[in-house]
Design a protein around this motif. Structure first.
Motif, short mmCIF file in Angstrom:
data_model
loop_
_atom_site.label_atom_id
_atom_site.label_comp_id
_atom_site.label_asym_id
_atom_site.label_seq_id
_atom_site.Cartn_x
_atom_site.Cartn_y
_atom_site.Cartn_z
N ARG A 141 27.34 46.76 34.65
CA ARG A 141 28.25 45.03 34.98
C ARG A 141 29.21 44.99 34.33
O ARG A 141 30.41 44.19 35.14
CB ARG A 141 27.69 44.51 33.05
N TRP A 142 30.21 45.83 34.17
CA TRP A 142 31.24 46.52 33.51
C TRP A 142 32.48 46.17 35.28
O TRP A 142 33.03 46.44 35.41
CB TRP A 142 31.67 47.17 32.74
N ARG A 186 31.25 45.96 37.75
CA ARG A 186 30.95 44.71 38.82
C ARG A 186 32.43 43.26 38.17
O ARG A 186 32.82 42.89 39.13
CB ARG A 186 29.92 43.83 38.50
N VAL A 187 33.00 43.61 37.19
CA VAL A 187 33.39 42.57 36.12
C VAL A 187 34.36 43.84 36.86
O VAL A 187 35.58 42.16 37.24
CB VAL A 187 33.41 42.29 34.48
N ALA A 223 35.66 45.13 39.33
CA ALA A 223 35.76 44.77 40.48
C ALA A 223 36.00 43.26 40.93
O ALA A 223 36.80 43.51 42.12
CB ALA A 223 34.65 45.20 41.28
N HIS A 224 35.50 41.88 40.76
CA HIS A 224 35.45 41.34 40.67
C HIS A 224 37.66 40.80 40.09
O HIS A 224 38.02 39.83 40.65
CB HIS A 224 34.41 40.68 39.40
N LEU A 225 37.82 41.01 39.29
CA LEU A 225 38.85 41.24 38.70
C LEU A 225 39.86 41.88 39.47
O LEU A 225 40.76 40.79 39.81
CB LEU A 225 38.55 41.93 36.97
N GLU A 259 39.55 42.11 42.87
CA GLU A 259 39.67 41.04 43.80
C GLU A 259 40.56 40.14 43.85
O GLU A 259 40.89 39.72 44.86
CB GLU A 259 38.18 40.67 43.79
N LYS A 260 40.39 38.58 42.84
CA LYS A 260 41.04 38.31 42.45
C LYS A 260 42.46 38.45 42.34
O LYS A 260 43.54 37.45 42.75
CB LYS A 260 40.28 37.42 41.45
N LYS A 261 42.89 39.48 42.12
CA LYS A 261 44.31 39.88 41.94
C LYS A 261 44.91 40.08 43.43
O LYS A 261 46.13 39.65 43.14
CB LYS A 261 44.22 40.90 41.14
N SER A 312 43.83 38.92 45.85
CA SER A 312 43.40 37.70 46.82
C SER A 312 45.07 36.98 46.81
O SER A 312 46.31 36.12 46.24
CB SER A 312 43.15 36.94 46.13
#
Length: 129
Positions: free
Chosen positions: A115-116, A118-119, A121-123, A125-127, A129
């Protein structure tokens, strides 16, 4: 823990698909972190040299994302609290009838790490973008 217990646990978790490493004491376990990424530590409290609570404290300080599952044959509330105060994520009591309880504790730890990941990786990716 005792070498026989370490080997039995190592064989069991290897058969489940985990890569394992055993150590006879806390100092040897900490040395393993120099050339390996260790996700989950499964440790007894009572060990020669550096005991499990000392190992727990060192791992938590230097490798905060590593999950720690402590085991003890001395079933007391004081032992369980000592583990948790030093940063253990779980504390299990021996003797084990089978390894199911250990498997579940390790699986919980792995799910939390996933879970960590994924979180993070998502952060990232947002950074980007």
């Amino acid at each position: 823990d005792e070498p026989e217990i370490c080997e039995a646990l190592s064989r069991h978790f290897t058969l489940l698909g985990y890569q394992t490493f055993t150590a006879n004491d806390g100092h040897e376990a900490l040395k393993a972190f120099t050339n390996r990424k260790i996700d989950v530590v499964l440790s007894d409290i009572a060990m020669p040299g550096m005991d499990g609570t000392g190992l727990c404290r060192s791992v938590r300080k230097d490798f905060p994302m590593t999950r720690i599952v402590m085991m003890t044959g001395h079933v007391t509330l004081e032992n369980a609290l000592a583990c948790l105060r030093r940063g253990a994520d779980d504390c299990l009591f021996k003797p084990f009838v089978d390894f199911k309880e250990l498997e579940e504790a390790v699986q919980r730890s792995v799910r939390i790490l996933q879970r960590w990941a994924r979180v993070l990786a998502h952060l990232a990716e947002k950074k980007n973008s």
